[in-house]
Design an enzyme around this catalytic site. Structure first.
Site, mmCIF file in Angstrom:
data_model
loop_
_atom_site.group_PDB
_atom_site.id
_atom_site.type_symbol
_atom_site.label_atom_id
_atom_site.label_comp_id
_atom_site.label_asym_id
_atom_site.label_seq_id
_atom_site.Cartn_x
_atom_site.Cartn_y
_atom_site.Cartn_z
ATOM 1 N N CYS A 37 0.673 -1.722 -0.077
ATOM 2 C CA CYS A 37 -0.111 -0.167 -0.242
ATOM 3 C C CYS A 37 1.061 1.574 0.124
ATOM 4 O O CYS A 37 0.026 2.748 0.258
ATOM 5 C CB CYS A 37 -0.860 -0.093 1.387
ATOM 6 S SG CYS A 37 -0.358 -0.843 2.588
ATOM 7 N N ASP A 39 2.603 2.110 2.448
ATOM 8 C CA ASP A 39 2.818 3.175 3.619
ATOM 9 C C ASP A 39 3.914 3.246 4.427
ATOM 10 O O ASP A 39 4.851 1.675 4.227
ATOM 11 C CB ASP A 39 1.724 2.207 4.511
ATOM 12 C CG ASP A 39 0.479 2.450 3.943
ATOM 13 O OD1 ASP A 39 0.274 3.292 3.140
ATOM 14 O OD2 ASP A 39 -0.567 1.901 4.884
ATOM 15 N N CYS A 63 -2.598 4.927 4.901
ATOM 16 C CA CYS A 63 -4.130 4.638 5.125
ATOM 17 C C CYS A 63 -5.106 5.203 6.492
ATOM 18 O O CYS A 63 -3.670 5.261 7.552
ATOM 19 C CB CYS A 63 -4.604 4.487 4.930
ATOM 20 S SG CYS A 63 -4.259 2.729 5.617
ATOM 21 N N CYS A 106 -2.090 -3.669 8.351
ATOM 22 C CA CYS A 106 -1.878 -1.785 8.637
ATOM 23 C C CYS A 106 -1.414 -2.143 10.305
ATOM 24 O O CYS A 106 -0.172 -2.032 10.936
ATOM 25 C CB CYS A 106 -3.062 -1.063 9.029
ATOM 26 S SG CYS A 106 -3.434 -0.784 7.439
#
Lengths: 125, 175
Positions: A37, A39, A63, A106
């Site tokens: 993603c 991140d 996110c 995450c």
């Protein structure tokens, strides 16, 4: 996909955003990234001579779930010993934030950031 | 056509990072026409379904091979690797530091009165980095150094994400 109330709360009012002096011997810095993603997460802890985490700061580009995961763990870690912080698992984080399965990674990122920060601190001692 | 074969075989391309995009486009066009669902109307449900499945396979194959990032990931996946595994969060420290700086730079852009020159400069820098990473991947992969190839493609994924983010911001700020 709907975010849980806990995620929205941490996302809108992130706790402990900031930066500490990386060169400080009491500070451990963990940096991790999730290519899937894109991140990036930086997590820092300030550890007392007794081995207790006095303060924690983070900066996450990612996110809502990644921001909430790091915000949550900074709150949890304050007052913990390094061993206690090292026992935080991504399952604890995803459960607390009610993360859906697609966002579990995450919380993995946050767990790995904690470990990286602890390792970095220990390498300085 | 065998839709379980790998995408390189499907277009008769060598399994390398450097591919002839002209050949890819040409073979894709030929196969697309050959298996177009319109040509199978009235051939029975099974044939019609097969044509639809083949078309979906071809679209997926073309999208994968035509984009350098997806092509790189796919090459490693064919070797059984999973470069985008969500559980692998280790990246070189200097790269992550640079990523944070770049993201801080992008955040700043919304506060600059005339962001256009800065956006252009950043877009150029990201493009240069992406091209360098493609070269790194290509050389590592050709030398069977799959771990370095994996690192290059993981870095490239971050850069491509940033490029998308910058594009979106550009649309917002310059409209």
């Amino acid at each position: 996909m709907a975010y849980s109330e806990q995620v929205i709360d941490h996302y809108e009012n992130p706790r402990n955003v900031g930066k500490m002096d990386e060169a400080d011997a009491h500070v451990g810095t963990g940096m991790v990234g999730a290519p899937a993603c894109g991140d990036v997460m930086r997590l820092q802890i300030k550890v007392s001579d007794e081995g207790v985490i006095e303060d924690a700061k983070f900066k996450t580009y990612g996110c809502g779930s990644a921001i909430a995961s790091s915000s949550l763990v900074t709150e949890w870690m304050k007052g913990m010993t390094l061993d206690q912080a090292g026992e935080i698992r991504n399952a604890n984080i995803s459960e607390e934030l009610a993360l859906p399965p697609v966002k579990i990674h995450c919380s993995v990122l946050a767990e790995d950031a904690i470990k990286a920060a602890i390792d970095n601190y220990k390498s300085k001692q | 056509m065998d839709i379980s074969q790998d995408y390189f075989t499907c277009y008769s391309l060598p399994r390398t990072f450097e591919i002839d995009l002209g050949v890819l486009r040409q073979s894709h066009r030929v196969l697309q026409q050959q298996y177009h669902p319109d040509r199978f109307v009235g051939f029975g449900e099974a044939q019609e379904r097969l044509a639809v499945q083949t078309t979906a396979y071809l679209n997926q194959a073309f999208a994968t091979l035509s984009a350098p990032l997806r092509r790189g990931i796919y090459l490693l996946q064919l070797l059984g690797m999973d470069p985008m595994a969500p559980t692998n969060t280790q990246m070189p420290m200097d790269f992550l530091l640079q990523q944070i700086e770049l993201r801080e730079g992008i955040e700043e852009l919304s506060r600059v009165p005339d962001p256009e020159p800065a956006i252009t400069a950043l877009a150029r820098e990201l493009q240069a980095q992406a091209e360098q990473l493609e070269v790194d991947f290509s050389q590592s992969f050709a030398a069977d150094n799959y771990l370095s190839a994996e690192t290059a493609v993981r870095k490239l994924q971050f850069i491509v994400k940033l490029q998308q983010q910058l594009d979106a911001l550009e649309g917002e700020l310059l409209d």
